[in-house]
Design a protein around this motif. Structure first.
Motif, PDB file in Angstrom:
ATOM      1  N   UNK A   1      28.606 -70.609  38.655  1.00 53.12           N
ATOM      2  CA  UNK A   1      28.692 -72.029  38.274  1.00 53.12           C
ATOM      3  C   UNK A   1      28.022 -72.212  36.908  1.00 53.12           C
ATOM      4  N   UNK A   2      28.611 -73.042  36.063  1.00 53.21           N
ATOM      5  CA  UNK A   2      27.955 -73.361  34.790  1.00 53.21           C
ATOM      6  C   UNK A   2      26.655 -74.099  35.097  1.00 53.21           C
ATOM      7  N   UNK A   3      25.524 -73.479  34.710  1.00 57.27           N
ATOM      8  CA  UNK A   3      24.234 -74.113  34.977  1.00 57.27           C
ATOM      9  C   UNK A   3      23.290 -73.940  33.801  1.00 57.27           C
ATOM     10  N   UNK A   4      22.321 -74.855  33.733  1.00 56.10           N
ATOM     11  CA  UNK A   4      21.382 -74.911  32.606  1.00 56.10           C
ATOM     12  C   UNK A   4      20.200 -75.733  33.091  1.00 56.10           C
ATOM     13  N   UNK A   5      19.260 -76.000  32.201  1.00 53.80           N
ATOM     14  CA  UNK A   5      18.250 -77.008  32.553  1.00 53.80           C
ATOM     15  C   UNK A   5      17.881 -77.799  31.314  1.00 53.80           C
ATOM     16  N   UNK A   6      17.379 -79.005  31.547  1.00 48.94           N
ATOM     17  CA  UNK A   6      16.897 -79.843  30.452  1.00 48.94           C
ATOM     18  C   UNK A   6      15.636 -79.217  29.858  1.00 48.94           C
TER      19      UNK A   6
ATOM     20  N   UNK B   1      18.290 -75.248  18.180  1.00 51.65           N
ATOM     21  CA  UNK B   1      18.843 -76.557  18.507  1.00 51.65           C
ATOM     22  C   UNK B   1      20.336 -76.396  18.754  1.00 51.65           C
ATOM     23  N   UNK B   2      20.798 -76.828  19.922  1.00 48.29           N
ATOM     24  CA  UNK B   2      22.237 -76.743  20.203  1.00 48.29           C
ATOM     25  C   UNK B   2      22.775 -78.147  20.423  1.00 48.29           C
ATOM     26  N   UNK B   3      23.520 -78.636  19.435  1.00 50.93           N
ATOM     27  CA  UNK B   3      24.059 -80.011  19.498  1.00 50.93           C
ATOM     28  C   UNK B   3      22.977 -81.008  19.877  1.00 50.93           C
ATOM     29  N   UNK B   4      21.833 -80.888  19.243  1.00 55.26           N
ATOM     30  CA  UNK B   4      20.774 -81.879  19.425  1.00 55.26           C
ATOM     31  C   UNK B   4      19.844 -81.612  20.595  1.00 55.26           C
ATOM     32  N   UNK B   5      20.074 -80.527  21.356  1.00 54.97           N
ATOM     33  CA  UNK B   5      19.191 -80.208  22.487  1.00 54.97           C
ATOM     34  C   UNK B   5      18.579 -78.822  22.253  1.00 54.97           C
ATOM     35  N   UNK B   6      17.256 -78.716  22.452  1.00 52.71           N
ATOM     36  CA  UNK B   6      16.616 -77.407  22.310  1.00 52.71           C
ATOM     37  C   UNK B   6      16.936 -76.575  23.544  1.00 52.71           C
ATOM     38  N   UNK B   7      17.704 -75.501  23.320  1.00 59.16           N
ATOM     39  CA  UNK B   7      18.096 -74.653  24.452  1.00 59.16           C
ATOM     40  C   UNK B   7      18.065 -73.191  24.065  1.00 59.16           C
TER      41      UNK B   7
ATOM     42  N   UNK C   1       6.889 -78.997  26.803  1.00 62.21           N
ATOM     43  CA  UNK C   1       7.403 -78.648  25.472  1.00 62.21           C
ATOM     44  C   UNK C   1       8.405 -77.511  25.462  1.00 62.21           C
ATOM     45  N   UNK C   2       8.597 -76.815  26.595  1.00 63.98           N
ATOM     46  CA  UNK C   2       9.544 -75.685  26.613  1.00 63.98           C
ATOM     47  C   UNK C   2      10.977 -76.158  26.409  1.00 63.98           C
ATOM     48  N   UNK C   3      11.764 -75.272  25.773  1.00 60.69           N
ATOM     49  CA  UNK C   3      13.194 -75.565  25.598  1.00 60.69           C
ATOM     50  C   UNK C   3      13.902 -75.567  26.954  1.00 60.69           C
ATOM     51  N   UNK C   4      15.091 -76.176  26.985  1.00 61.17           N
ATOM     52  CA  UNK C   4      15.931 -76.110  28.178  1.00 61.17           C
ATOM     53  C   UNK C   4      16.544 -74.734  28.301  1.00 61.17           C
ATOM     54  N   UNK C   5      16.949 -74.385  29.520  1.00 60.31           N
ATOM     55  CA  UNK C   5      17.662 -73.120  29.718  1.00 60.31           C
ATOM     56  C   UNK C   5      19.103 -73.318  29.256  1.00 60.31           C
ATOM     57  N   UNK C   6      19.591 -72.330  28.478  1.00 58.85           N
ATOM     58  CA  UNK C   6      20.954 -72.367  27.961  1.00 58.85           C
ATOM     59  C   UNK C   6      21.984 -72.492  29.084  1.00 58.85           C
ATOM     60  N   UNK C   7      23.118 -73.102  28.777  1.00 58.24           N
ATOM     61  CA  UNK C   7      24.246 -73.044  29.709  1.00 58.24           C
ATOM     62  C   UNK C   7      24.627 -71.594  29.922  1.00 58.24           C
ATOM     63  N   UNK C   8      24.878 -71.209  31.171  1.00 60.79           N
ATOM     64  CA  UNK C   8      25.284 -69.830  31.447  1.00 60.79           C
ATOM     65  C   UNK C   8      25.950 -69.719  32.804  1.00 60.79           C
ATOM     66  N   UNK C   9      26.583 -68.556  33.009  1.00 60.64           N
ATOM     67  CA  UNK C   9      27.129 -68.153  34.303  1.00 60.64           C
ATOM     68  C   UNK C   9      26.789 -66.675  34.455  1.00 60.64           C
ATOM     69  N   UNK C  10      26.617 -66.199  35.685  1.00 63.66           N
ATOM     70  CA  UNK C  10      26.353 -64.774  35.888  1.00 63.66           C
ATOM     71  C   UNK C  10      27.267 -64.253  36.993  1.00 63.66           C
TER      72      UNK C  10
END
Ligand SMILES: O=C(O)CCC(=O)C(=O)O
Ligand SMILES: [Fe+2]
Length: 313
Positions: free
Chosen positions: A239-244, A193-199, A115-124
């Protein structure tokens, strides 16, 4: 006499073609560090050991809400994790990108519960993202910034339980300005909700750091990184990375373990004696980077030495 190379001498360095691919895409893998059954067994044990924080270098009670940062650097008190960060399958490949002198400056658990949200798109790049203070600084003449992250799947990682996503080739340009501020709001976790995805980003909203507030990640170009337990993938933190999100269809936790490496010339936590982020604050008094290959080229860094290690373990 056998002509087989003894395991201890076998090198896992990346080939020229793999290094080229890494530089083009910003990631390479997955590779295998442990067989799936071996990893399942190790994780069953290690998961229980993690509950014992009596030797952890950061207590988790300095301020409430510090669960993210108290997850940091458990390789400094756990034997399996200490061996994992120096495992040849990983370090040989990292050193073939970064050069022979390599430190591990951070490890982090990334659990995803049902049930956890996905990790937001990010770069560090400097890792000032949450604290407002750079956590790594490359020498002035350096071509690169950021860190190499090796993300190991301690459990199976698939789309439905929140595997990683990458946008290939995006590691050369930062879409986020880490000198901007993000605001921590634990109540936002699992609620945006970000464009239909919980992140979300563990209570932060990475969109606050966008260089261009109107820009959006090119999600159509994203690739999902499906991994078996015991596999790892290597990527630039830029790199632009995230998770579902974890869809919650099964009750298995997805557990990723990120190990972060830089050349030993990079300054770690320059000028800081504590970390303050995710609503928590921890002292770096017992912290040290670990030399996993070659020599330490930065006398200014706090390092784990045999002496400090003796005190820590
Ligand atoms: O595991 C995740 O969801 C995110 C991992 C991540 O952002 C990282 O390893 O830098
Ligand atoms: Fe990340």
């Amino acid at each position: 006499m056998t002509t087989d190379t003894p395991k201890a001498q076998q090198s896992f360095a990346l080939s020229e073609a793999e290094i080229d691919q890494f530089h083009q895409q910003g990631f390479i893998g997955p590779f295998t560090a442990y067989e799936p059954d071996e990893m399942r067994e190790i994780w069953r044990r290690t998961r229980l050991q993690m509950l014992d924080r009596s030797h952890a270098v950061y207590p988790d009670d300095e301020l409430s809400g510090a669960t993210n940062i108290s997850n940091y650097d458990r390789h400094l008190d756990n034997d399996f994790l200490a061996a994992h960060i120096g495992k040849r399958e990983i370090v040989d490949r990292v050193a073939s990108i970064l050069g022979p002198d390599v430190i591990c400056w951070r490890t982090e658990f990334f659990p995803k519960h049902p049930g956890d949200e996905g990790t937001d798109w990010h770069q560090a790049d400097t890792f000032a993202n949450a604290s407002g203070t750079p956590q790594i600084l490359w020498p002035d003449n350096a071509e690169f910034g950021g860190t190499i992250t090796v993300w190991s799947a301690f459990t199976e990682a698939k789309v439905e339980n929140g595997c990683l996503q990458f946008i290939p080739g995006t590691h050369q340009q930062m879409n986020y300005d880490e000198t901007k501020k993000m605001h921590y709001d634990p109540n936002s976790i699992n609620g945006v909700d970000k464009d239909g995805v919980r992140r979300g980003f563990f209570g932060y909203d990475y969109r606050e750091l966008q260089v261009d507030p109107d820009w959006k990640p090119d999600e159509d170009a994203a690739v999902s990184q499906i991994m078996e337990p015991g596999q790892f993938i290597i990527f630039w933190s830029t790199l632009m990375h995230a998770s579902h999100p974890h869809e919650g269809l099964t009750n298995d936790m997805r557990m990723g373990f990120a190990t972060r490496y830089v050349p030993s010339s990079v300054s770690v936590y320059p000028g800081s004696d504590h970390i303050e982020e995710y609503g928590g604050r921890i002292s770096l008094e017992r912290y040290g980077s670990v030399l996993v290959s070659g020599e330490n080229k930065n006398p200014g860094n706090r390092m784990v030495t045999e002496t400090t290690r003796g005190k820590k373990f």
